[in-house]
Design a protein around this motif. Structure first.
Motif, PDB file in Angstrom:
ATOM      1  N   VAL A  45       0.845  -1.199   0.000  1.00  0.00           N
ATOM      2  CA  VAL A  45       0.000   0.000   0.000  1.00  0.00           C
ATOM      3  C   VAL A  45       0.879   1.247   0.000  1.00  0.00           C
ATOM      4  O   VAL A  45       0.594   2.221  -0.714  1.00  0.00           O
ATOM      5  N   LEU A  46       1.957   1.239   0.764  1.00  0.00           N
ATOM      6  CA  LEU A  46       2.887   2.370   0.798  1.00  0.00           C
ATOM      7  C   LEU A  46       3.444   2.658  -0.596  1.00  0.00           C
ATOM      8  O   LEU A  46       3.506   3.809  -1.028  1.00  0.00           O
ATOM      9  N   GLN A  47       3.799   1.609  -1.320  1.00  0.00           N
ATOM     10  CA  GLN A  47       4.318   1.776  -2.679  1.00  0.00           C
ATOM     11  C   GLN A  47       3.245   2.368  -3.597  1.00  0.00           C
ATOM     12  O   GLN A  47       3.524   3.290  -4.360  1.00  0.00           O
ATOM     13  N   ASP A  48       2.026   1.865  -3.522  1.00  0.00           N
ATOM     14  CA  ASP A  48       0.937   2.396  -4.343  1.00  0.00           C
ATOM     15  C   ASP A  48       0.664   3.860  -4.029  1.00  0.00           C
ATOM     16  O   ASP A  48       0.476   4.679  -4.930  1.00  0.00           O
ATOM     17  N   VAL A  49       0.629   4.193  -2.750  1.00  0.00           N
ATOM     18  CA  VAL A  49       0.376   5.576  -2.340  1.00  0.00           C
ATOM     19  C   VAL A  49       1.513   6.485  -2.799  1.00  0.00           C
ATOM     20  O   VAL A  49       1.270   7.598  -3.283  1.00  0.00           O
ATOM     21  N   ALA A  50       2.742   6.023  -2.690  1.00  0.00           N
ATOM     22  CA  ALA A  50       3.894   6.839  -3.115  1.00  0.00           C
ATOM     23  C   ALA A  50       3.850   7.118  -4.608  1.00  0.00           C
ATOM     24  O   ALA A  50       4.108   8.248  -5.052  1.00  0.00           O
ATOM     25  N   VAL A  51       3.495   6.118  -5.411  1.00  0.00           N
ATOM     26  CA  VAL A  51       3.396   6.323  -6.863  1.00  0.00           C
ATOM     27  C   VAL A  51       2.274   7.307  -7.177  1.00  0.00           C
ATOM     28  O   VAL A  51       2.448   8.228  -7.984  1.00  0.00           O
ATOM     29  N   ASN A  52       1.121   7.146  -6.540  1.00  0.00           N
ATOM     30  CA  ASN A  52       0.021   8.078  -6.767  1.00  0.00           C
ATOM     31  C   ASN A  52       0.392   9.489  -6.310  1.00  0.00           C
ATOM     32  O   ASN A  52      -0.026  10.472  -6.922  1.00  0.00           O
ATOM     33  N   ALA A  53       1.174   9.582  -5.247  1.00  0.00           N
ATOM     34  CA  ALA A  53       1.600  10.893  -4.748  1.00  0.00           C
ATOM     35  C   ALA A  53       2.485  11.606  -5.765  1.00  0.00           C
ATOM     36  O   ALA A  53       2.422  12.832  -5.886  1.00  0.00           O
ATOM     37  N   ALA A  94      -0.929   9.753 -18.166  1.00  0.00           N
ATOM     38  CA  ALA A  94       0.343   9.157 -17.739  1.00  0.00           C
ATOM     39  C   ALA A  94       0.134   8.205 -16.568  1.00  0.00           C
ATOM     40  O   ALA A  94       0.698   7.108 -16.540  1.00  0.00           O
ATOM     41  N   LYS A  95      -0.694   8.606 -15.615  1.00  0.00           N
ATOM     42  CA  LYS A  95      -0.986   7.746 -14.458  1.00  0.00           C
ATOM     43  C   LYS A  95      -1.705   6.481 -14.905  1.00  0.00           C
ATOM     44  O   LYS A  95      -1.404   5.386 -14.450  1.00  0.00           O
ATOM     45  N   PHE A  96      -2.665   6.627 -15.826  1.00  0.00           N
ATOM     46  CA  PHE A  96      -3.388   5.464 -16.332  1.00  0.00           C
ATOM     47  C   PHE A  96      -2.436   4.496 -17.029  1.00  0.00           C
ATOM     48  O   PHE A  96      -2.467   3.296 -16.776  1.00  0.00           O
ATOM     49  N   LEU A  97      -1.584   5.032 -17.909  1.00  0.00           N
ATOM     50  CA  LEU A  97      -0.651   4.164 -18.631  1.00  0.00           C
ATOM     51  C   LEU A  97       0.309   3.477 -17.679  1.00  0.00           C
ATOM     52  O   LEU A  97       0.593   2.290 -17.811  1.00  0.00           O
ATOM     53  N   ASP A 100      -1.682   0.855 -15.686  1.00  0.00           N
ATOM     54  CA  ASP A 100      -2.019  -0.261 -16.552  1.00  0.00           C
ATOM     55  C   ASP A 100      -0.814  -1.160 -16.758  1.00  0.00           C
ATOM     56  O   ASP A 100      -0.914  -2.380 -16.688  1.00  0.00           O
ATOM     57  N   LEU A 101       0.346  -0.561 -16.983  1.00  0.00           N
ATOM     58  CA  LEU A 101       1.568  -1.333 -17.178  1.00  0.00           C
ATOM     59  C   LEU A 101       1.916  -2.125 -15.925  1.00  0.00           C
ATOM     60  O   LEU A 101       2.207  -3.312 -15.989  1.00  0.00           O
ATOM     61  N   VAL A 102       1.850  -1.493 -14.768  1.00  0.00           N
ATOM     62  CA  VAL A 102       2.170  -2.168 -13.509  1.00  0.00           C
ATOM     63  C   VAL A 102       1.165  -3.285 -13.223  1.00  0.00           C
ATOM     64  O   VAL A 102       1.535  -4.386 -12.822  1.00  0.00           O
ATOM     65  N   PHE A 103      -0.125  -3.015 -13.473  1.00  0.00           N
ATOM     66  CA  PHE A 103      -1.168  -4.007 -13.222  1.00  0.00           C
ATOM     67  C   PHE A 103      -0.951  -5.245 -14.076  1.00  0.00           C
ATOM     68  O   PHE A 103      -0.964  -6.365 -13.587  1.00  0.00           O
ATOM     69  N   HIS A 104      -0.728  -5.059 -15.376  1.00  0.00           N
ATOM     70  CA  HIS A 104      -0.551  -6.206 -16.260  1.00  0.00           C
ATOM     71  C   HIS A 104       0.784  -6.898 -16.027  1.00  0.00           C
ATOM     72  O   HIS A 104       0.888  -8.104 -16.220  1.00  0.00           O
ATOM     73  N   GLU A 105       1.780  -6.157 -15.610  1.00  0.00           N
ATOM     74  CA  GLU A 105       3.076  -6.768 -15.313  1.00  0.00           C
ATOM     75  C   GLU A 105       2.948  -7.702 -14.113  1.00  0.00           C
ATOM     76  O   GLU A 105       3.569  -8.751 -14.063  1.00  0.00           O
ATOM     77  N   ALA A 106       2.112  -7.324 -13.155  1.00  0.00           N
ATOM     78  CA  ALA A 106       1.913  -8.168 -11.974  1.00  0.00           C
ATOM     79  C   ALA A 106       1.125  -9.430 -12.325  1.00  0.00           C
ATOM     80  O   ALA A 106       1.373 -10.496 -11.776  1.00  0.00           O
ATOM     81  N   VAL A 112       4.129  -8.565 -21.150  1.00  0.00           N
ATOM     82  CA  VAL A 112       4.454  -7.144 -21.117  1.00  0.00           C
ATOM     83  C   VAL A 112       5.729  -6.889 -21.914  1.00  0.00           C
ATOM     84  O   VAL A 112       6.766  -7.458 -21.647  1.00  0.00           O
ATOM     85  N   GLY A 113       5.597  -6.023 -22.899  1.00  0.00           N
ATOM     86  CA  GLY A 113       6.733  -5.625 -23.711  1.00  0.00           C
ATOM     87  C   GLY A 113       6.835  -4.110 -23.714  1.00  0.00           C
ATOM     88  O   GLY A 113       6.035  -3.418 -23.097  1.00  0.00           O
ATOM     89  N   VAL A 114       7.811  -3.607 -24.443  1.00  0.00           N
ATOM     90  CA  VAL A 114       8.020  -2.165 -24.494  1.00  0.00           C
ATOM     91  C   VAL A 114       6.791  -1.452 -25.050  1.00  0.00           C
ATOM     92  O   VAL A 114       6.403  -0.393 -24.576  1.00  0.00           O
ATOM     93  N   TRP A 115       6.139  -2.045 -26.063  1.00  0.00           N
ATOM     94  CA  TRP A 115       5.011  -1.380 -26.720  1.00  0.00           C
ATOM     95  C   TRP A 115       3.670  -1.865 -26.198  1.00  0.00           C
ATOM     96  O   TRP A 115       2.637  -1.567 -26.782  1.00  0.00           O
ATOM     97  N   TYR A 116       3.645  -2.596 -25.093  1.00  0.00           N
ATOM     98  CA  TYR A 116       2.390  -3.133 -24.581  1.00  0.00           C
ATOM     99  C   TYR A 116       1.345  -2.043 -24.336  1.00  0.00           C
ATOM    100  O   TYR A 116       0.186  -2.190 -24.699  1.00  0.00           O
ATOM    101  N   VAL A 117       1.757  -0.961 -23.738  1.00  0.00           N
ATOM    102  CA  VAL A 117       0.819   0.084 -23.347  1.00  0.00           C
ATOM    103  C   VAL A 117       0.136   0.711 -24.558  1.00  0.00           C
ATOM    104  O   VAL A 117      -1.023   1.085 -24.495  1.00  0.00           O
TER     105      VAL A 117
END
Length: 124
Positions: A45-53, A94-97, A100-106, A112-117
């Motif tokens: 949760v700390l990581q998610d909050v920090a990224v959103n911050a 930018a936040k959505f992309l 989305d990248l982090v969600f699908h990577e997990a 997930v590739g360079v052009w996935y997004v």
């Protein structure tokens, strides 16, 4: 302590801003985590909050240090409004992309590739 609060020296100004960001991240993490949360969940949760911050503060600092002095104080109201909305939309995309990248990577790191997004094709 007095210098930290009152000084306009660059190092103290930067330190104040870093303390603000860290305090806000810890506060929102504490609000998002119930007391019985385990350590692994807390750090997730700390990581998610920090990224959103990062996105939130990017918008705030863009507005305060760029848009207001260069547009609003010069009475360019229309340009300020358009720039404010454009900055918000760009940071939202930018936040959505990024999310989305982090969600699908997990979920599926092999897909997930360079052009996935930017790949909007629907796979079957």
């Amino acid at each position: 302590m007095e210098q930290l609060v009152l000084s306009q020296a660059l190092k103290f100004r930067i330190l104040r801003h870093l303390l603000l960001v860290m305090t806000m991240v810890l506060l929102f993490t504490a609000v998002a985590c119930p007391p019985e949360t385990d350590v692994r969940t807390f750090f997730s949760v700390l990581q998610d909050v920090a990224v959103n911050a990062l996105f939130f503060f990017a918008y705030a600092y863009t507005t305060v240090y760029l848009l207001i002095p260069r547009l609003l104080l010069k009475r360019k109201m229309l340009w300020f409004g358009l720039s404010f909305v454009a900055a918000g939309l760009l940071l939202s995309v930018a936040k959505f992309l990024f999310s989305d990248l982090v969600f699908h990577e997990a979920l599926a790191p092999e897909d997930v590739g360079v052009w996935y997004v930017l790949d909007f094709a629907v796979s079957s």
